[in-house]
Design a protein around this motif. Structure first.
Motif, PDB file in Angstrom:
ATOM      1  N   ARG A  72     -89.192  24.295  66.352  1.00 28.88           N
ATOM      2  CA  ARG A  72     -89.394  24.791  64.991  1.00 28.88           C
ATOM      3  C   ARG A  72     -88.068  25.071  64.306  1.00 28.88           C
ATOM      4  O   ARG A  72     -87.074  25.473  64.947  1.00 28.88           O
ATOM      5  CB  ARG A  72     -90.236  26.066  65.006  1.00 28.88           C
ATOM      6  CG  ARG A  72     -89.565  27.229  65.717  1.00 28.88           C
ATOM      7  CD  ARG A  72     -90.404  28.497  65.757  1.00 28.88           C
ATOM      8  NE  ARG A  72     -89.735  29.502  66.605  1.00 28.88           N
ATOM      9  CZ  ARG A  72     -90.018  29.689  67.876  1.00 28.88           C
ATOM     10  NH1 ARG A  72     -90.967  28.985  68.469  1.00 28.88           N
ATOM     11  NH2 ARG A  72     -89.347  30.605  68.595  1.00 28.88           N
ATOM     12  N   GLN A 103     -93.721  31.982  58.963  1.00 30.06           N
ATOM     13  CA  GLN A 103     -94.842  32.416  59.795  1.00 30.06           C
ATOM     14  C   GLN A 103     -95.063  33.914  59.692  1.00 30.06           C
ATOM     15  O   GLN A 103     -94.121  34.699  59.841  1.00 30.06           O
ATOM     16  CB  GLN A 103     -94.558  32.030  61.248  1.00 30.06           C
ATOM     17  CG  GLN A 103     -95.575  32.523  62.279  1.00 30.06           C
ATOM     18  CD  GLN A 103     -95.130  32.228  63.695  1.00 30.06           C
ATOM     19  OE1 GLN A 103     -94.115  31.550  63.923  1.00 30.06           O
ATOM     20  NE2 GLN A 103     -95.874  32.718  64.663  1.00 30.06           N
ATOM     21  N   ARG A 134     -91.507  30.506  62.749  1.00 36.21           N
ATOM     22  CA  ARG A 134     -91.355  29.146  62.244  1.00 36.21           C
ATOM     23  C   ARG A 134     -91.285  29.146  60.721  1.00 36.21           C
ATOM     24  O   ARG A 134     -91.945  29.935  60.037  1.00 36.21           O
ATOM     25  CB  ARG A 134     -92.525  28.261  62.701  1.00 36.21           C
ATOM     26  CG  ARG A 134     -93.850  28.687  62.151  1.00 36.21           C
ATOM     27  CD  ARG A 134     -95.026  27.801  62.597  1.00 36.21           C
ATOM     28  NE  ARG A 134     -96.291  28.421  62.173  1.00 36.21           N
ATOM     29  CZ  ARG A 134     -97.027  29.210  62.939  1.00 36.21           C
ATOM     30  NH1 ARG A 134     -96.648  29.463  64.189  1.00 36.21           N
ATOM     31  NH2 ARG A 134     -98.141  29.748  62.470  1.00 36.21           N
ATOM     32  N   GLU A 188     -92.605  27.110  57.570  1.00 35.19           N
ATOM     33  CA  GLU A 188     -93.779  26.268  57.352  1.00 35.19           C
ATOM     34  C   GLU A 188     -93.682  25.437  56.069  1.00 35.19           C
ATOM     35  O   GLU A 188     -94.322  24.392  55.950  1.00 35.19           O
ATOM     36  CB  GLU A 188     -95.045  27.122  57.308  1.00 35.19           C
ATOM     37  CG  GLU A 188     -95.305  27.852  58.632  1.00 35.19           C
ATOM     38  CD  GLU A 188     -96.522  28.743  58.594  1.00 35.19           C
ATOM     39  OE1 GLU A 188     -96.992  29.125  59.679  1.00 35.19           O
ATOM     40  OE2 GLU A 188     -97.010  29.077  57.489  1.00 35.19           O
ATOM     41  N   ARG A 193     -95.354  24.049  62.121  1.00 33.60           N
ATOM     42  CA  ARG A 193     -93.924  24.301  62.026  1.00 33.60           C
ATOM     43  C   ARG A 193     -93.214  23.177  61.282  1.00 33.60           C
ATOM     44  O   ARG A 193     -93.589  22.008  61.384  1.00 33.60           O
ATOM     45  CB  ARG A 193     -93.302  24.451  63.412  1.00 33.60           C
ATOM     46  CG  ARG A 193     -93.384  23.200  64.237  1.00 33.60           C
ATOM     47  CD  ARG A 193     -92.807  23.346  65.647  1.00 33.60           C
ATOM     48  NE  ARG A 193     -93.099  22.133  66.431  1.00 33.60           N
ATOM     49  CZ  ARG A 193     -94.142  22.002  67.221  1.00 33.60           C
ATOM     50  NH1 ARG A 193     -94.990  23.009  67.369  1.00 33.60           N
ATOM     51  NH2 ARG A 193     -94.357  20.874  67.866  1.00 33.60           N
TER      52      ARG A 193
END
Length: 783
Positions: A83, A106, A128, A130, A175
């Protein structure tokens, strides 16, 4: 559109060149980071400088990258499931622009905007990234576009986005794994460029961000917006431009969809229209448009497929792409511009959908998470043109069955025309009429031809008929058919025809005679008296002693007796007299010599009179029971005094096969007709329930049996379906050849001679048979 972009690009370039030149002259600024680009003017190509963008990422396990990436190079990893956790971005100075960006993290969501090298994301929290948004700032920001795309978990490289649009996903826990960023002249596109490492940046300019309706993570004000009505949830939030409407992993059906288009966002006029394939109803008759509901509400009916088209001016410049998440298949391939996405005839629900617009000539959206070769549609190939097809037969039966197709697909009802030639289906006249219509061609050229079993091998051995796989009908489609019908219609390894009816044989006996002579009329017990030919002949003697005939004539047993053959009549041009033929001739002589029959040929008046006479049984099949020996309505003394058992051999009698000619102008539609009548379990169940055809579909027959259907007063209230099913699975159709009906006819003539006392032995009859075959087929070798 391309021309419009070129003029806009030219204007932007001239402004950019003057302003940047002014900055350089005024401030004495030069930049080693700036890169060169080609611009087009009325005087031709010139080289200009464009500001570079530099960036680096914090990657799971690896930490911060050691060096900055720039101008479309990949930062991060892919193929390693790592990620991105944070990013820094900065631009080349001296061009009057800055850069700002923010990330969707995240469990945090969208963070605030960061700028000019600041950290966006987290470090040391194992969270992560996104999604990301990037935009230019400063006095000259409107002279350039900043493009970027991300490599996201399961999606791979997503589409390019620009100038603050989100890239990545939200609401899916996916991710980011890598990113590419580049600054270009206004109205330029990176898809025609190479990055600083010399790698092509070619890719889609659509579906760069995928949010979901369920998590309300999509902008509902895009170019194309849409929402779905979902089982249990009702109407969801609106989403747009490639985000997901619907659900996945919850086994929830889509029941309706609404779609709107804002063409003005792209500088055009136009609209959008769409129609859906709905459980039980099939394709909607009318297109819906501009936000109308397509599908149903409150009826618990699943959507199974969809078609979408652009209308108006915008349709000349953009394509509409769409794909569905379908039960059992997951994400399917992309369809576009009215193509079918989803399934039909498979009973699979749609669960989610993505829709986006793509400029004509540009790449389609990335296939992931579907396979790169995933199909947009599964099922019988959908008709794609408006050509009318003509279906030929010798009587009205097929025309009546075609109504089942038209009921399911009313949108094609006027595209399928029926031609009844009114001839015997086994006659030479029927063959000649079909071949003449084929040779004549034109609008009424035969597309689908009905073939009686006796002549189907003759037709299917011809090159004028195509194989089923060539029109998209697969073994899986036809997997519920009884194997003998598959073998029978296979020529040189290719399936050349389908049939909707199976015709398993049986022994139809009088229950009153069975009770009197055998002491039982129970089918299982009567079967022991005719289980093989030895038992059959012993029972014939019992019938004689009691004053009855076993069968009406010796030819009655021919279909059943010849079913015991281990070899075909003709193999590689050589005629083989199988031992089963010898056995049949012996049996026929016994029946004649011992007085076990009335010597009546099938279909003669005597044969029919014996239905209510002194004959114990007939070798029949479903159509024989329902429409030939049926005297239930006549009020005769034998009404309801019949039943069936399997008899000595598993055989079939008759049947209608359907094949498609190579001159068919709309093979997709022809395939849909065949698949509906011969493969669709629901339709075939309905045919059997309503017409008494014993259908060529094991699942439909088993469903009839399970539902307690099939009992008939013709057989005194008994249900014959299980017996017929048990026989049908044993019938061997692999020995069939195009010569069978003619050679079987020769056997009839041979038996005539025996009945007339002209043959003293089986060898005499065999010699006569061989002579007839040699005369009729001089090209064959007769041993």
């Amino acid at each position: 559109m391309r021309a419009m972009k070129c003029w806009k690009r030219l204007t932007a370039f001239l402004l950019s060149f003057v302003m940047v030149l002014g900055l350089v002259l005024t401030n004495g600024i030069t930049s080693e980071a700036a890169r060169k680009e080609t611009a087009w003017t009325e005087d031709g190509e010139i080289e200009v400088t464009v500001p570079s963008v530099m960036y680096k990422t914090h990657v799971q396990s690896f930490g911060w990258e050691k060096s900055w990436k720039k101008d479309g190079q990949s930062s991060g990893t892919f193929g390693k499931a790592k990620r991105l956790e944070a990013i820094q971005i900065q631009v080349d100075g001296g061009y009057g622009i800055g850069i700002e960006y923010r990330t969707h993290v995240q469990s945090i969501g969208w963070q605030g905007w960061k700028h000019d090298g600041q950290l966006s994301g987290t470090s040391g929290q194992s969270k992560r990234l996104e999604a990301i948004q990037i935009r230019l700032t400063g006095n000259n920001a409107d002279l350039y576009d900043v493009y970027y795309r991300v490599h996201a978990q399961t999606y791979g490289w997503m589409g390019w986005v620009k100038n603050g649009e989100p890239a990545g996903t939200a609401g899916q826990a996916k991710r980011l794994e890598a990113i590419q960023i580049i600054i270009v002249q206004k109205w330029e596109s990176p898809v025609y460029m190479y990055n600083a490492s010399g790698e092509s940046l070619k890719g889609s300019e659509s579906c760069g961000f995928v949010g979901t309706a369920k998590t309300n993570t999509s902008d509902a004000n895009g170019v194309v917006t849409y929402r779905t009505h979902v089982q249990s949830y009702g109407n969801q939030n609106w989403v747009s431009d490639g985000s997901i409407a619907g659900t996945s992993g919850e086994a929830k059906r889509l029941e309706a969809i609404y779609i709107k288009l804002n063409a003005s966002k792209l500088g055009y006029t136009g609209g959008i229209r769409y129609k859906t394939h709905v459980q039980s109803f099939g394709w909607e008759k009318e297109w819906k448009k501009d936000g109308q509901m397509s599908g149903t509400s409150g009826k618990a009916k699943r959507l199974e497929a969809i078609r979408i088209e652009l209308t108006g001016t915008i349709s000349s410049y953009y394509d509409v792409y769409y794909r569905v998440h379908a039960q059992s298949y997951g994400w399917m391939g992309w369809a576009k511009n009215g193509e079918t996405a989803g399934t039909a005839g498979l009973g699979k629900r749609l669960e989610a959908i993505q829709i986006c617009l793509v400029e004509k000539g540009s790449d389609a959206p990335n296939a992931l998470p579907a396979a790169s070769n995933a199909k947009a549609y599964q099922g019988t190939p959908e008709p794609v043109d408006n050509s009318i097809i003509y279906v030929y037969s010798w009587n009205t039966e097929l025309g009546e069955r075609l109504e089942y197709f038209k009921d399911k697909y009313p949108q094609y009802a006027d595209k399928v025309k029926f031609e009844n030639l009114g001839l015997s289906g086994t006659s030479d006249e029927y063959k000649k009429e079909i071949e003449a219509a084929y040779q004549k061609g034109g609008q009424k050229v035969p597309s689908i031809v009905a073939m009686d079993e006796d002549v189907s091998k003759y037709f299917m051995s011809s090159d004028m008929f195509v194989s089923m796989d060539s029109i998209g009908i697969t073994k899986k489609d036809y997997s519920n058919a009884f194997q003998y019908t598959i073998d029978y219609a296979t020529v040189n390894g290719k399936l050349k025809g389908l049939c909707w009816q199976a015709t398993p044989g049986c022994f139809v006996y009088r229950t009153d005679i069975a009770q009197k002579v055998l002491g039982t009329s129970d089918p299982a017990k009567v079967q022991t008296y005719v289980k093989d030919w030895d038992a059959f002949m012993q029972t014939a003697e019992k019938m004689k002693q009691a004053g009855y005939k076993m069968v009406s004539g010796p030819k009655e047993i021919q279909n059943a007796a010849l079913a015991d053959r281990k070899s075909a009549w003709v193999n590689d041009g050589t005629v083989t007299i199988d031992p089963a033929v010898d056995k049949y001739l012996e049996l026929a002589m016994q029946l004649i010599d011992n007085g076990y029959t009335n010597k009546n040929d099938p279909w003669t008046d005597g044969w029919v009179s014996d239905f209510t006479g002194d004959v114990f049984g007939y070798f029949g099949c479903p159509w024989f029971v329902y429409w030939t020996i049926n005297d239930e309505e006549s009020g005769s003394a034998t009404a309801g005094k019949r039943n069936i058992c399997a008899g000595p051999s598993a055989y079939s009698w008759g049947g209608t096969y359907l094949s498609v000619t190579d001159k068919c102008p709309n093979k997709e539609l022809a395939a849909l007709v065949l698949k509906t009548l011969c493969c669709d379990t629901d339709v075939m169940y309905k045919i059997q329930d309503e017409t008494l055809d014993f259908v060529n579909n094991k699942a439909a027959v088993q469903k009839m049996i399970a539902n307690g259907k099939g009992a008939t007063p013709i057989l005194g209230g008994a249900n014959p379906l299980q017996t017929w099913y048990n026989v049908a699975v044993k019938v061997d159709g692999s020995k069939a050849t195009q010569y069978d009906s003619v050679i079987d006819g020769y056997l009839y003539t041979v038996i005539d001679g025996c009945e007339g006392g002209h043959h003293e032995s089986k060898d005499d009859m065999k010699s006569m048979l061989k002579a007839m075959i040699k005369e009729g087929y001089p090209n064959l070798t007769v041993k």
